[in-house]
Design a protein around this motif. Sequence first.
Motif: not given
Length: 304
Positions: A103, A106-107, A111, A113, A116, A120, A180, A184, A187
Amino acid sequence: MAVAQGVRERESAPRWRSREAGVALIFLAPALLGFIAFYAWPTVRGVYLSFTDYDLLTAPDFSGLDNYRRLLTDDVFWNSLWVTLKYVVLNIGVQTVVALALAVLLHRLTRSTVIRGLILLPYLISNVVVALVWYWMADYNLGIINQMLGWIGIDAIGFFGDEAWAIPTIAGINVWRHMGYTALLIFAGLQTINRDVYEAAAVDGAGEFRIFFRITLPLLRPVLALVLVLTVIGSWQIFDTVAVTTQGGPVDATRVIQYYIFDQAFTRFDFGYASAISVVLFLILAGVAFAQLKLLRAGESDQS
């Protein structure tokens, strides 16, 4: 005129409120009926059956606290609690650390998608399918994992057949599937933190590790508390991975409490005793969730 208009408005307000309440009830009715049919009623009936001797073929015979007294001397029950606790500690410990790292990456770095979605993706696969695929991959004789270990000179490992490896293997499978989704959730919590805080810390000369431990973690506490409650409750209910791989073996090394409940109810047809174990599990989970929320101060936030 103004007084009369005010009186009419006050008289019409209850009618509007009752109409809004009626519309709300119409929309809530399907969910409420589903909750009563699939959660509330089974819970009440399960508590009742825990005080009976019931084998599904005959009417329940009230037996008082006999099932709960039996629990106190049931070594398999206590072993299942211990096995489940080991699984929970391994699963939650590794999953939380890995998900938190994902997380934050990612941050801080991207970013996208697409990324992400890729993270997931394992969570979108059925847990039974995931367990079977890993079961074949980790097979002692033909699994690709042991073949790869052989290439580097390591002897084959009985991931599911060795008492020492079985629970860590099952925990690893579920970490891979759920990390995952957990990442999220964290995140989403990171996105609520004001970026000005990070910019101010960077201006003051704080490094990444200092920012993480002094800013990110404290501000994430409410989200982490929620994530831990959800993941801990879910981990205590582990069943499907065990059911399709080890079936509680070897030698009860993976007989988690949910599988023990299943075995008592649908293999031995001792539904009264299975219900008593379920009630105990419910009380354990309620106590653990309450303790987590209090200790982690989930209702408080350090953000001003």
